[in-house]
Structures are given as structure tokens and as C-alpha cells.
Motif scaffolding. Structure first.
Motif, short mmCIF file in Angstrom:
data_model
loop_
_atom_site.label_atom_id
_atom_site.label_comp_id
_atom_site.label_asym_id
_atom_site.label_seq_id
_atom_site.Cartn_x
_atom_site.Cartn_y
_atom_site.Cartn_z
N LEU A 375 0.84 -1.19 0.00
CA LEU A 375 0.00 0.00 0.00
C LEU A 375 0.88 1.24 0.00
O LEU A 375 1.83 1.34 0.78
CB LEU A 375 -0.91 0.00 1.24
N LYS A 376 0.57 2.16 -0.87
CA LYS A 376 1.38 3.38 -1.01
C LYS A 376 0.87 4.41 0.00
O LYS A 376 0.20 5.38 -0.36
CB LYS A 376 1.30 3.90 -2.44
N THR A 377 1.22 4.18 1.26
CA THR A 377 0.68 5.02 2.32
C THR A 377 1.30 6.41 2.36
O THR A 377 0.78 7.30 3.01
CB THR A 377 0.92 4.34 3.69
N ASP A 378 2.41 6.58 1.63
CA ASP A 378 3.06 7.88 1.65
C ASP A 378 2.55 8.81 0.57
O ASP A 378 2.96 9.97 0.49
CB ASP A 378 4.58 7.71 1.50
N GLN A 379 1.65 8.31 -0.29
CA GLN A 379 1.13 9.15 -1.36
C GLN A 379 0.01 10.06 -0.84
O GLN A 379 -0.69 9.73 0.11
CB GLN A 379 0.57 8.28 -2.50
N GLN A 380 -0.13 11.18 -1.53
CA GLN A 380 -1.21 12.08 -1.20
C GLN A 380 -2.51 11.52 -1.74
O GLN A 380 -2.55 10.92 -2.82
CB GLN A 380 -0.95 13.47 -1.81
N ALA A 381 -3.60 11.69 -1.01
CA ALA A 381 -4.89 11.16 -1.43
C ALA A 381 -5.35 11.82 -2.72
O ALA A 381 -5.23 13.03 -2.89
CB ALA A 381 -5.92 11.38 -0.33
N PHE A 403 -13.71 9.71 4.15
CA PHE A 403 -12.62 8.76 3.86
C PHE A 403 -11.77 9.32 2.73
O PHE A 403 -12.13 10.33 2.11
CB PHE A 403 -13.14 7.36 3.51
N GLN A 404 -10.65 8.66 2.46
CA GLN A 404 -9.75 9.08 1.40
C GLN A 404 -9.32 7.87 0.58
O GLN A 404 -9.28 6.74 1.09
CB GLN A 404 -8.49 9.76 1.97
N ILE A 405 -9.02 8.09 -0.69
CA ILE A 405 -8.49 7.04 -1.57
C ILE A 405 -7.26 7.57 -2.27
O ILE A 405 -7.28 8.67 -2.84
CB ILE A 405 -9.52 6.58 -2.62
N GLN A 406 -6.18 6.79 -2.25
CA GLN A 406 -4.95 7.19 -2.92
C GLN A 406 -4.97 6.74 -4.38
O GLN A 406 -5.74 5.86 -4.76
CB GLN A 406 -3.75 6.57 -2.20
N ARG A 407 -4.12 7.35 -5.19
CA ARG A 407 -4.07 7.02 -6.62
C ARG A 407 -3.67 5.55 -6.80
O ARG A 407 -2.74 5.04 -6.18
CB ARG A 407 -3.06 7.91 -7.34
N GLY A 408 -4.41 4.85 -7.68
CA GLY A 408 -4.13 3.46 -7.96
C GLY A 408 -4.64 2.49 -6.91
O GLY A 408 -4.42 1.28 -7.01
N PRO A 540 -10.41 8.44 -17.12
CA PRO A 540 -10.75 8.85 -15.76
C PRO A 540 -9.60 8.63 -14.78
O PRO A 540 -8.73 7.78 -14.99
CB PRO A 540 -11.93 7.94 -15.42
N ASP A 541 -9.61 9.42 -13.73
CA ASP A 541 -8.72 9.18 -12.60
C ASP A 541 -9.37 8.22 -11.61
O ASP A 541 -8.68 7.47 -10.92
CB ASP A 541 -8.39 10.50 -11.89
N VAL A 542 -10.70 8.28 -11.52
CA VAL A 542 -11.44 7.45 -10.56
C VAL A 542 -12.59 6.74 -11.27
O VAL A 542 -13.36 7.36 -12.02
CB VAL A 542 -12.02 8.31 -9.40
N LEU A 543 -12.72 5.43 -11.03
CA LEU A 543 -13.86 4.65 -11.50
C LEU A 543 -14.70 4.24 -10.29
O LEU A 543 -14.18 3.63 -9.35
CB LEU A 543 -13.40 3.39 -12.23
N THR A 573 -7.85 4.72 -10.11
CA THR A 573 -8.31 4.54 -8.73
C THR A 573 -9.74 4.03 -8.74
O THR A 573 -10.57 4.47 -9.54
CB THR A 573 -8.25 5.89 -7.99
N LEU A 574 -10.04 3.04 -7.86
CA LEU A 574 -11.34 2.38 -7.86
C LEU A 574 -12.07 2.58 -6.55
O LEU A 574 -11.49 2.42 -5.47
CB LEU A 574 -11.17 0.87 -8.11
#
Length: 637
Positions: A375-381, A403-408, A540-543, A573-574
Motif C-alpha cells: 500500500l502506497k501510504t506515503d502518497q497524497q490522497a 474517507f480518502q483514496i490514494q491514486r491506484g 478517468p482518474d477514478v472509476l 483509482t477504484l
């Protein structure tokens, strides 16, 4: 005058059965098993249904029998012949098909020899049917009480009014529904999906028939309601000695209800075995393929879809129909059709139609190492959802959800029906105007009203609906549908537009020729791939995926999930809305659990599913079907 409801129940009711050796004597048969002597009132021999125009078989030479109180699971992909077989067992064939051979014994009487009047007397009385969609099976103009009482009036007219009321109250109590006048005066639309399905069960069991056919009755239900419905079916079948056929594409559900299982492929029996035999020592490559394709809540295992498609009745090969998709296929398989072979006799006979059944080893599921999932926990949401509240009319449906979702990343949104999953996803997509809070995409605050969002914002966040057939325009070809998306969002030439369409079809594993077809010409999985392709054309960036695999065969579901995982690797991102916790284990990085509009648990998938902290999450997991739960665990659930 017969009402619409009684017509549906008695005119479209289905017959069901179990299993018998292909050459077994049929009629009123007695079979000794662990429970002693059980009467076998249902027997089918050499049942064949063919297309009228071509004469090609839809289902061929089906033979089996079923004990009283026994539940037979009938499984297979779309196009395997499950629905055709279920209809034929009632003496019914869809338009364009006819029953050309076979006998169906009901207590020793061949129902195929009966005239239309006699068949109508049997349907709904000795044979009942439970439909997949109770919303369309129940008459919207009749109250619940009218549905039940009219069935008694038609088939048991000698009963007094008080006797009918007593039978209605008793069956409602047995399916866990109220018996008071207030409930009986409700209409179907005033009930939840689970309540509607239990009304269908009440109608099916009310007359204590000899056999019931259940056509995917839990497909659209959440896991807790599904467990309730399965427990009711199991209890009533045993209490009334009703034989049942449970038609499904989901083997994890079949494992929770069936005593025996028939696996259909291309209109023929591929394998026929007792439940434990089928799951522990499957002998047909197709059965093993189905088991390998099933996601499971207990472990994160590698999903292996069965490549290719089952042949249509007009395109079936000379040899084994599964040969083109089978890794064990030899020249013999392509030349000669395998016969249904008895592998073991005794209490639980095992049949398989495969030339290479003796080469089938013990099935081993490939479990993925959770430590390899980083998990890329250091990425910005990428997507932030903050303090969302939403209403339907005066009733609040969401309460301060954040809540937040990170890229990918893939975040699964789970919960029972009515928990607020779809409401929340529609708020994020700008489809629910009666809401407040903030949705932030890549540091841009999006309006909660979709029509007020800029064009660039809209194409960055795409919504894939549960039912692709309703989401695609039936009057447009696939090429027209996809071309319009490109033309709407991008200023491209005709050649560039065509290139984008071909590329996106390739991305979702569809051939360019699909462009010439209409939605009705495609399978459910192919339509869902087109819906995904349409969303991907927007770059899209988010599906947002709203229950997009709930109605798909397990193999098609596995291929869709693998496609989504590939898209994740490409940075998509899903947000995945589902009630299937097995799918959650397979695809999600994090899980958000909703209950009555409140976010009650949120965290990494393996942590939430293996070590849940909230009681509600524990309840969902207890009721989730699994290949790895014991019989005692599933019954206790």
C-alpha cells in the motif's frame, strides 16, 4: 377469474429434480442411503430440448432423480442450459424451442404426456417456482394477503375462510414475516428485497408441493439476508419433505444449500456428484475451472478465469464441447464426445463426462502472499470525501461520512442493502442533489451537483452501473456508443476517434468486430466490458463500480476483476461498491463498512476481514459464503 399473480405462479412455475444414473430405472424409485429408505418421486430420463428452426439441441440427454427433502444444485455459466432445463422440467419450452425427447416422472406419472389443462393443475400445486427477481414476479396491484389467499382459492377451494387464514399465518411465520393485517395489506413495493423474496418462498411452500425450482433467488441479496433465505429454504424442504432444485452460477452459495450438484456445460451434464465429492475431488476440468475462478472471503487467492466462451447450440463441435477451453484436451477430445461415466457407486455415486478424468489431481488454490500487496501510504490522497450527509426526502441516509483514496488504490464500500453504499457513491458522482459535505478530486472541490461540474472534472470521475444492459442504449451499436463518448469529450478526427475506440476495446479484451453489434447481441460479461470501456474512454482518474460483478458468472467475474487490477497498475483509482466479501478480499486494498448510513469500520482489507473490530463487520463475515467454511459453520451462521 385467475389474477396475474396466480397466472405467474401456476402458469410459469417450474419443476425440479435431482440426479440419477443415466441408465437408471425411473418412476417411483426407492434408494437406500444414510437416512434409511427415501422415496424418489422425481425422475428425468433422456430429456432433450432442441431449436425449432435448426433442430440443434439446447440441452441433450439429461437424466437424474431426486429424493424427498433433497436439494439439488444446478450450476454452470450463462448459456449452459440451466434455465432451459428448469423450464423443460415443467413441460415448458421457450419460444423457438421444443422438447423432442425424454420422460419426466412425477410420482410415476410422465408429466410430458399430460395435456395443457392437467399441466396447469400441477403447476403451482405440486410444482412451484421461485423467481430471481421478486419485484417482477409479484403483482404490483395485489396486496401480500391477496397473493397468498388467491393461491389457496384456486388450488384448495374447499378450505374455509378461517382455514385459509390459518395457513397464511403459519407460512408467514415460517418464513419470518409478520402475520398481522397491517402487513397483509401492504403491496410488494412497500417491502424490502429480502421481504419480497420471502413472500415468494411463502407462495412456493404454501401448498406443500412435491418439488420447488429456485432460480438464483439470492443473487441480488446482501450476505445476511442471503443466509436468512437459504436457512428458510433448507428448513422448509426438510420439514415438508419438498424436493428442490437450486439454480445458480455461484458455487459458494450452492455449497451452503445443496446435497448434490449437477454441473451443466453446453446443454449436457459435465459432472454429477454429492456436495463433498464435487468440492473436494472434482473430476471435470470445467468444474475445477469454476472453483479456481471463485473469489473467497477466507483467503486472498489467485483468480483464474476460464478463457473463451461456451459454444452456442448452433456452433457446438463434434467432440467435447469444452475442448477448446480445456488445458487437458487431446485429439480424442476434439473427435469424440465423452460419455457420462460412473466413477463410484454406493451411497453417493459420482458421474463425469471427460476422457481425461483420471488425470485430474486434487485442486489446489493459489493463495497470494499478503506481504506482496504494497500500500502506497506515503502518497497524497487523490479523492477525499469529507463530512458527507445525504437525504431521501425528509429521511437522512448518510451521516458525516469521511474517507480518502490514494491514486491506484481500490477502496471497497460494503454493507447490507439500505446501508447507504449506492447513495454515497452517487453523491460522489454528483447524482444525488440532496446532500452536503465536500468531494475533493486532485485538490479540486467538486460540486455535489453533477451538472454544475466542469467537463474536465466530469470525465475524470466515471460511474459504472450495476446493470450494463440498462446503461447501454439498445438502439445504438457498440461502435456508435463508444464513438459518441470520444466526440463528446475530445476534439479528434474520425480516424483518431476510431483508433481510440479500437484501443479501448483491446484494453478490455474485446475484438474490434464488437463495434458492429448491439447490446442485445452480447453476453452479460461482454456488456459489462463495454460499460468499462466507455468509462475508460474518458481517461478517468477514478472509476466508481456499483455492484458491477453481482450478476456475472464466476469465470466472467474473475476476468472483470483481473481487468480492474490491471487498470489499477496503470494508475486508475477504484471505488468498488459490493455486498460480496469474497470479491472484496480479491481486489480491494482498503475496506469501508457502512451501517445505516454510518461508517463503522475502515482499514486495510486483510486487517478488516481477518481481524474485524466492529460487531457489524463480524456479522457480515459470519454470513459470507465461503468454500473453506465447514458445513457446521455455514448452518450455524
Amino acid at each position: 377469474m385467475l389474477t396475474w399473480a396466480v397466472g405467474m405462479l401456476s402458469g410459469l412455475a417450474f419443476l425440479g429434480y435431482g440426479i440419477a444414473p443415466p441408465a437408471a430405472d425411473w418412476g417411483l424409485m426407492i434408494n437406500e442411503n444414510r437416512a434409511g429408505l427415501l422415496v424418489q418421486p422425481w425422475a428425468v430420463k433422456d430429456l432433450t430440448v432442441a431449436l425449432v428452426n435448426t433442430g440443434n439441441h439446447v440441452v441433450s440427454n439429461i437424466s437424474f432423480h431426486l429424493n424427498e427433502g433433497e436439494v439439488l444444485g444446478l450450476v454452470g455459466e450463462s448459456g449452459s442450459g440451466k434455465t432451459t432445463l428448469s423450464s423443460a422440467l415443467l413441460g415448458y419450452a421457450r419460444h423457438g424451442a421444443k422438447i423432442i425427447q425424454g420422460t419426466i416422472a412425477l410420482d410415476g406419472q410422465d408429466i410430458l404426456s399430460l395435456d395443457d389443462h392437467a399441466l396447469r393443475q400441477i403447476r403451482g400445486y405440486k410444482i412451484s417456482h421461485v423467481a430471481q427477481d421478486p419485484g417482477t414476479a409479484l403483482n404490483p396491484a395485489l396486496t401480500i394477503g391477496q397473493h397468498l389467499l388467491e393461491l389457496l382459492e384456486v388450488h384448495q377451494s374447499r378450505l374455509s375462510s378461517s382455514e385459509r387464514n390459518h395457513k397464511v399465518a403459519k407460512i408467514l411465520d415460517e418464513v419470518g414475516l409478520p402475520q398481522d393485517d397491517v402487513f397483509l395489506k401492504r403491496y410488494p413495493h412497500q417491502l424490502s428485497g429480502g421481504q419480497q423474496q420471502r413472500i415468494l418462498l411463502a407462495l412456493a411452500f404454501l401448498l406443500q408441493p412435491r418439488l420447488i425450482v429456485l432460480d438464483e433467488p439470492t443473487t441480488a441479496l446482501d450476505v445476511t439476508t442471503q443466509t436468512l433465505v437459504l436457512n428458510i429454504i433448507r428448513k422448509l424442504c426438510r420439514e415438508y419433505n419438498v424436493a428442490a432444485i437450486y439454480v445458480s452460477h455461484d458455487l459458494t452459495v450452492v455449497k451452503d444449500i445443496a446435497d448434490r450438484v449437477i454441473v451443466l456445460y453446453s446443454g449436457q451434464i459435465a459432472e454429477d456428484a454429492a456436495l463433498s465429492q464435487l468440492f473436494e475431488t472434482p473430476k471435470h476440468p470445467y468444474t475445477q475451472g469454476l472453483l479456481n475462478a471463485i473469489p473467497d472471503v477466507s483467503i486472498r487467492k489467485y483468480l483464474s478465469p476460464i478463457e473463451g466462451h461456451a459454444p452456442s447450440p448452433n456452433d457446438r463441435p463434434t467432440g467435447c464441447a469444452f475442448a477448446a477451453r480445456c488445458t487437458f484436451a487431446s485429439e480424442l477430445c476434439h473427435q469424440q464426445q465423452p460419455k457420462l461415466t460412473l466413477l463410484s457407486q454406493g451411497v453417493d455415486p459420482h458421474f463425469v463426462a471427460c476422457h481425461h478424468w483420471d488425470e485430474m489431481g486434487v485442486i489446489n488454490f493459489q493463495e497470494l502472499d499478503p506481504h506482496l500487496i504494497e500500500l502506497k501510504t506515503d502518497q497524497q490522497a487523490l479523492l477525499k470525501v469529507e463530512h458527507i450527509n445525504a437525504w431521501y426526502g425528509q429521511q437522512q441516509a448518510l451521516f458525516d461520512v469521511s474517507f480518502q483514496i490514494q491514486r491506484g488504490e481500490c477502496l471497497a464500500l460494503v454493507g447490507e442493502s439500505g446501508s447507504g453504499k449506492t447513495t454515497l457513491s452517487r453523491v460522489i458522482a454528483g447524482l444525488n442533489e440532496n446532500a452536503e459535505g465536500q468531494v475533493i478530486l486532485a485538490d479540486e472541490v467538486l460540486s455535489l451537483q453533477g451538472q454544475k461540474r466542469q467537463l474536465t472534472q466530469r470525465h475524470k470521475l466515471q460511474y459504472i452501473f450495476q446493470n450494463p444492459y440498462k446503461a447501454l442504449n439498445p438502439a445504438h451499436t457498440i461502435g456508435q456508443t463508444l464513438t459518441k463518448v470520444v466526440q463528446h469529450f475530445f476534439a479528434t478526427s474520425q480516424q483518431e476517434t476510431q483508433q481510440k475506440v479500437v484501443q479501448v476495446l483491446q484494453q478490455v479484451s474485446l475484438p474490434p468486430q464488437v463495434q458492429e453489434l448491439y447490446p442485445r447481441d452480447l453476453s452479460g460479461g461482454e456488456r459489462q466490458r463495454v460499460a468499462i470501456a466507455r468509462a475508460l474512454l474518458c481517461q478517468p482518474d477514478v472509476l466508481i463500480c456499483d455492484e458491477i460483478t453481482s450478476a456475472l458468472d464466476v469465470s466472467v467475474q474473475a476476468s472483470i476483476l483481473k481487468l480492474l487490477q490491471q487498470l489499477q497498475k496503470q494508475g486508475v483509482t477504484l471505488l468498488f461498491v459490493t455486498h460480496n466479501l469474497g470479491v472484496v478480499r480479491a481486489i480491494a486494498d482498503r475496506v469501508a463498512v457502512l451501517k445505516n448510513g454510518h461508517l463503522v469500520e475502515y482499514g486495510e482489507t486483510d486487517q478488516v476481514l481477518s481481524h474485524p473490530q466492529h460487531g457489524y463487520t463480524k456479522t457480515l463475515l459470519t454470513h459470507a459464503p465461503s468454500l473453506f467454511k465447514t458445513t457446521a459453520q455455514r448452518i450455524c451462521a
